[in-house]
Design an enzyme around this catalytic site. Structure first.
Site, short mmCIF file in Angstrom:
data_model
loop_
_atom_site.label_atom_id
_atom_site.label_comp_id
_atom_site.label_asym_id
_atom_site.label_seq_id
_atom_site.Cartn_x
_atom_site.Cartn_y
_atom_site.Cartn_z
N ASP A 84 0.84 -1.21 0.00
CA ASP A 84 0.00 0.00 0.00
C ASP A 84 0.86 1.25 0.00
O ASP A 84 0.48 2.28 -0.54
CB ASP A 84 -0.93 -0.02 1.21
N GLU A 103 0.78 -12.65 5.18
CA GLU A 103 1.82 -12.07 4.30
C GLU A 103 3.14 -11.96 5.07
O GLU A 103 4.21 -12.27 4.54
CB GLU A 103 1.37 -10.70 3.80
C1 5RP Z 1 -2.97 -7.15 1.02
C2 5RP Z 1 -1.83 -6.23 0.74
C3 5RP Z 1 -1.64 -5.80 -0.67
O1 5RP Z 1 -0.36 -6.15 -1.07
C4 5RP Z 1 -1.79 -4.31 -0.75
O2 5RP Z 1 -3.06 -3.96 -0.22
C5 5RP Z 1 -1.70 -3.83 -2.20
O3 5RP Z 1 -2.78 -4.31 -2.92
P1 5RP Z 1 -3.01 -3.94 -4.44
O4 5RP Z 1 -1.99 -4.66 -5.24
O5 5RP Z 1 -4.42 -4.43 -4.71
O6 5RP Z 1 -2.90 -2.44 -4.58
O7 5RP Z 1 -1.08 -5.85 1.61
O8 5RP Z 1 -3.14 -7.37 2.40
#
Ligand code: 5RP
Length: 226
Positions: A84, A103
């Site tokens: 994010d 993760e």
């Molecule tokens: C999920 C995460 C994702 O890696 C993060 O939210 C990025 O997501 P996106 O690729 O849809 O922008 O941490 O828990």
């Protein structure tokens, strides 16, 4: 290029880090979905994947890729996931997709973290994106008050009119108003708070490499994690 095209581009670029004959750690999110789609094309060349969420497991299996449990395997050569936010040291905020705990677990089992994202995720200081924190439900309201003491506004993540329940059966707080100048220290401190399962700061499990999608192509950044 659209954001979707940028995600496809970095998802495909990440294939270069997949080690033939080995397992690959797989994150969660819309960018990782592009990676999984691309990985399907080389499924015969890998042993399989270790997944960080129910959603990624389902997508991997649909692509014909075997999924292994963390406990069945040793260390992974590489973990590929989105973010994010990512700062200039490769520290990240993660958890927008609610998968932060698994993760972090899969990332900790990997020798190298390759972050795939579009360039808009780069920041000088982490914290513009509300920090996801997975919490044990009975601690949620006390933790909301504790975050207020350090200048954070914590909100319970909802799924309609009910709290969102993670793959681990827990709840999530999204904390805005934090300016995270020392990600490792903040990760350490918040991780000690009773009831906190996982803080969405990935400083100890930071990225070794970032592949950032730009309209000029993939920008590669490398970080010293020593
Ligand atoms: C999920 C995460 C994702 O890696 C993060 O939210 C990025 O997501 P996106 O690729 O849809 O922008 O941490 O828990």
């Amino acid at each position: 290029m659209t954001q979707d095209e940028l995600k496809t581009m970095v998802g495909q670029a990440a294939l270069a880090y997949v080690v033939p004959g080995e397992l690959v750690g797989v994150g969660t999110g819309s960018t990782v979905n592009k990676f999984i789609d691309a990985l399907g094309g080389m499924r015969a060349q890998i042993k399989g994947a270790v997944s960080s969420s129910v959603a990624s497991t389902e997508r991997l299996r649909a692509a014909g890729i075997a999924v292994f449990d963390c406990n069945e395997v040793g260390s992974l050569p590489v973990y590929i996931d989105g973010a994010d936010e990512i700062d200039a040291q490769g520290c990240m905020i993660k958890g927008g997709g609610a998968a932060l705990t698994r993760e972090k677990i899969v990332a900790a089992q990997a020798l190298q973290f390759v972050c795939i994202a579009d360039q808009s995720k780069q920041v000088d200081v982490l914290g513009r994106f509300p920090l996801p924190v997975e919490v044990v439900p009975m601690a949620a309201q006390r933790l909301v008050r504790d975050f207020a003491q350090i200048g954070g506004q914590a909100r319970l993540r909802m799924n309609g009119d009910q709290p969102l329940v993670t793959d681990n059966g827990q709840w999530l707080l999204d904390v805005s108003g934090l300016h995270i100048h020392d990600p490792k220290a903040t990760e350490d401190r918040l991780s000690q708070w009773p009831g906190v399962l996982t803080v969405g700061i990935f400083a100890h499990q930071g990225a070794h490499v970032a592949l950032l999608g730009t309209s000029q192509g993939v920008q590669k950044l490398t970080f010293d994690r020593a």
